[in-house]
Design an enzyme around this catalytic site. Structure first.
Site, mmCIF file in Angstrom:
data_model
loop_
_atom_site.group_PDB
_atom_site.id
_atom_site.type_symbol
_atom_site.label_atom_id
_atom_site.label_comp_id
_atom_site.label_asym_id
_atom_site.label_seq_id
_atom_site.Cartn_x
_atom_site.Cartn_y
_atom_site.Cartn_z
ATOM 1 N N SER A 140 2.297 -7.940 -0.337
ATOM 2 C CA SER A 140 1.576 -6.931 0.803
ATOM 3 C C SER A 140 0.840 -7.635 1.902
ATOM 4 O O SER A 140 0.698 -7.268 2.951
ATOM 5 C CB SER A 140 0.652 -6.107 -0.061
ATOM 6 O OG SER A 140 1.117 -5.219 -0.997
ATOM 7 N N GLU A 147 8.463 -2.721 5.058
ATOM 8 C CA GLU A 147 8.511 -3.792 5.906
ATOM 9 C C GLU A 147 9.266 -5.031 5.821
ATOM 10 O O GLU A 147 9.316 -5.429 4.685
ATOM 11 C CB GLU A 147 6.896 -4.312 6.132
ATOM 12 C CG GLU A 147 6.009 -3.471 6.671
ATOM 13 C CD GLU A 147 4.523 -3.648 6.817
ATOM 14 O OE1 GLU A 147 3.955 -3.712 7.774
ATOM 15 O OE2 GLU A 147 4.139 -4.264 5.931
ATOM 16 N N ASN A 207 -0.813 -3.354 6.829
ATOM 17 C CA ASN A 207 -1.931 -3.808 5.967
ATOM 18 C C ASN A 207 -3.019 -4.567 7.009
ATOM 19 O O ASN A 207 -4.399 -4.613 6.758
ATOM 20 C CB ASN A 207 -1.661 -4.492 4.900
ATOM 21 C CG ASN A 207 -1.324 -3.577 3.550
ATOM 22 O OD1 ASN A 207 -1.507 -2.434 3.600
ATOM 23 N ND2 ASN A 207 -0.581 -4.286 2.649
ATOM 24 N N HIS A 241 8.630 -5.570 1.773
ATOM 25 C CA HIS A 241 7.501 -5.087 1.411
ATOM 26 C C HIS A 241 7.510 -3.250 1.368
ATOM 27 O O HIS A 241 7.484 -2.827 2.210
ATOM 28 C CB HIS A 241 6.371 -5.472 2.380
ATOM 29 C CG HIS A 241 4.977 -4.703 2.039
ATOM 30 N ND1 HIS A 241 4.090 -4.302 2.957
ATOM 31 C CD2 HIS A 241 4.491 -4.424 0.816
ATOM 32 C CE1 HIS A 241 2.909 -3.576 2.439
ATOM 33 N NE2 HIS A 241 3.355 -3.660 1.076
#
Length: 690
Positions: free
Chosen positions: A406, A440, A478, A428
């Site tokens: 992540s 991702e 994130n 991801h």
């Protein structure tokens, strides 16, 4: 057999005794989108048949694997161009001979409305039909809301139109949306229907299917409950209900007016932006060649590994699952069975066994024949480096190695694979991986364009929304979400409580408030990240200790029944102990707490995200503002009806937005950078980049 042709339509004639059948084929590569050119050519071809005294019937079909895949939404921002689809359909209905729609592939939106204008709908086993206009903030505009209730009833039509669902052939036949499903040569089958005496039967003249008022009311209530503020859903309900009370001319005119009006509205513009953004984001690099993936290894059988395994197995991939801990593996077996059962119940798999039978557990060496291995172990750099080094010794040099990290640096992980590091990338997934659409795809420094193209193709096959990101702490999502989190924590110190902040953001349209999300994700995940980055943090940067205090007391979120909220009663309840810790932390810093209005909360949080998104673009971690929009909508619950973070931001008063960002930065203190490219990003997001 004689043939006439236009740019997008072919017309052939097959003799039938003393008469003939017209074979009319729509041919607009690549998917048969219903552009103005298609409508023009259809109208010309149909007009040429109108006075044909020798005509026995018409078979209308599509080339390129589809009947008519729907309208070309790239035309929606321009003024509607003649001929309009209702004119084409009206001519189909006026023809004195029967018209059979041969539906193979997609007949969606205007494509299905064209089929509804025909006298008979013959579908192949691969056909998919539906009226998905609400998913683009619209309602059907060529008779769909008036005619569909005549096949399925008002209540069912409300459910179908307001959900925008696409139905496979057998289910469509069961509901009456198509007349028959046949395999083999459908053109021949349609000709046989005409030769056998098929009669003209115009659907707009059909009596309405009788329905139960209670069922209609229930369908309406359910649609409005799940509408999330969609104007199109409300308009669609009214249009379908009008099919029972208004004459055809009145109802069709009202439907058309509503459809064109909604097309100009902000919700439709936002949803169309996301629709096009998905297609741009998934395009492979120019000149790249995607490889074939059939066998997939998953290293790690925790929650994320299980979700990734389900995602792949449910779409036909053979999956090998490796896990060192026998305890974790035993729990994974139950989670896999439960997840597969849920997928079967929701119609996403033929059966639970069809999913689990494709997943086998074993050692890492069982992955030696896998085309792709996805690492899904704990978020620890040393552990990941060790695993990738093992994989480099275990699998062939052609196997793609992807990390589900992540936050961590894919380049550092790739360094553990000295043999062909170009095959290492990030993949991801978002939790739960078999449900969440966003992935991702992280392009490391040495990732080859062919590997990138292969991973994009795999994600598309999984039904995911892939967005390419470059290496950077937290990648796109994130990274932005961490700025959101940090700003929310500042607001806690200043006077707000978790429930105040969550309510302000759900009122804006977020699927969940930030603190509810933190609890769902697990507070220990962000705690580990903060500890990992502690040595890099500026000493003078503002830092909120409240989340650490919760973690030190073992309050890790939903999974243990308490985090920012208490879950002992099943739901999220404000916890007096959390309020005590928040008040104590404010007092320790000498902060005099003041109530913060919801508008101020929203302005601060959105400003933090917009500013961070601009930095992500400036640093090249995201390629375009529409990619940021996709990530925030599909991974973090940003309201799709607003088109994503930057699409929404670009349409706000510019001076007010920049002032909010300046105020956010001032309140945040040292360590917060104001993006130098804000004006440029907002300008680009205002213009179409798709």
């Amino acid at each position: 057999m004689t043939t006439d042709s236009w740019e997008f339509v072919r017309l052939k004639f097959r003799p039938v005794g003393e008469r003939r059948i017209a074979l009319l084929t729509i041919d607009r590569p690549p998917v048969n989108a219903g552009s103005v050119g298609v409508r023009r050519d259809l109208l010309a071809a149909l007009s040429s048949l109108d006075a044909d005294k020798d005509l026995a019937g018409v078979v209308l079909s599509g080339a390129n694997g589809n009947f008519l895949a729907g309208s070309d939404i790239r035309e929606f921002d321009a003024a509607p161009q003649e001929p309009h689809l209702p004119e084409v359909i009206a001519l189909v209905e006026r023809l004195p001979v029967p018209v059979v729609a041969v539906i193979e592939g997609a007949a969606l939106g205007g494509g299905y409305e064209l089929a509804l204008g025909c006298d008979y709908r013959l579908a192949g086993p691969n056909a998919v039909v539906g009226l998905p206009e609400v998913t683009l903030g619209l309602i059907p505009g060529a008779g769909g809301t008036f005619k569909l209730p005549r096949l399925v009833g008002v209540a069912a039509a409300i459910r179908l139109v307001t959900s925008g669902c696409r139905l496979k052939a057998e289910e469509a036949a069961r509901l009456g949306m198509v007349d028959a499903v046949k395999a083999g040569n459908l053109i021949k089958a349609a000709e046989s229907l005409i030769v056998g005496g098929l009669q003209k039967r115009v659907l707009r003249d059909f009596p309405l299917q009788s329905g139960d008022n209670a069922d209609i009311a229930a369908a309406q209530e359910a649609a409005l409950r799940s509408a999330s503020g969609s104007v199109a859903v409300s308009e669609a309900i009214e249009a379908v209900k009008a099919s029972a009370t208004a004459d055809a001319e009145t109802a069709l005119a009202a439907e058309r007016e509503a459809s064109l009006r909604l097309r100009r509205g902000p919700q439709s513009q936002a949803l169309r932006h996301l629709f096009l953004a998905e297609r741009v984001a998934a395009r492979p690099p120019e000149g790249a060649t995607a490889g074939t993936i059939s066998k997939v290894g998953i290293a790690g059988a925790g929650r994320m590994g299980v979700g990734i395994a389900l995602a792949f197995a449910s779409l036909g991939f053979e999956v090998r699952l490796a896990e060192q801990s026998t305890e974790v593996l035993a729990a994974a077996e139950k989670s896999l069975a439960d997840g597969a059962e849920q997928m079967a119940k929701r119609g996403r798999a033929k059966s639970a066994g069809a999913v689990t039978d494709r997943i086998s557990a074993g050692p890492l060496t069982d992955m030696a024949d896998c085309d792709l291995v996805v690492e899904a172990i704990t978020e620890d750099m040393d552990a990941k480096i060790a695993l990738f080094a093992d994989l480099a010794r275990t699998v062939p040099s052609t196997t793609i190695l992807a990390s589900n990290t992540s936050y961590l640096d894919i380049d550092q992980i790739a360094a553990a694979v000295p043999s062909h590091p170009e095959r290492v990338a990030g993949l991801h997934f978002f939790n739960p991986a078999h449900i969440m659409r966003l992935v991702e795809v992280v392009q490391a420094e040495k990732t080859s364009v062919d590997v990138l193209a292969t991973l994009l193709a795999v994600c598309r096959r999984l039904g995911k929304v892939p967005v390419v990101a470059r290496v950077g702490e937290g990648f796109i999502g994130n990274r932005i979400f961490n700025a959101y989190r940090t700003q929310a924590e500042f607001l806690l110190e200043e006077g707000a409580y978790p429930e105040d902040i969550d309510r302000a953001m759900t009122d804006f349209g977020m699927a969940m408030g930030p603190f509810a999300v933190f609890d769902l994700a697990g507070l220990d995940v962000a705690w580990a990240m903060r500890k990992r980055l502690a040595s890099t943090r500026r000493r003078d940067a503002r830092y909120v200790t409240i989340p650490d205090m919760l973690c030190e007391e073992g309050r890790f979120g939903r999974k243990i029944g308490k985090g920012w909220y208490d879950y002992a009663s099943g739901g999220a309840m404000p916890d007096p102990r959390v309020r005590e810790m928040i008040n104590a932390a404010s007092q320790a810093k000498g902060i005099e707490r003041q109530p913060i209005p919801p508008d101020t909360i929203r302005a601060r949080l959105l400003a933090a995200m917009i500013n961070e998104a601009a930095l992500v673009l400036a640093e090249g971690i995201a390629a375009r503002s529409s990619d940021v929009d996709l990530v925030l909508v599909n991974g973090y619950g940003f309201p799709a009806l607003k088109g994503g973070l930057l699409h929404w931001a670009a349409r706000q008063p510019r001076e007010d937005l920049l002032a909010s960002i300046a105020q956010m930065a001032k309140a945040s203190g040292p360590g917060v950078r104001v993006a130098p490219n804000l004006e440029e990003v907002l300008h680009q997001a205002t213009c179409s980049e798709l």
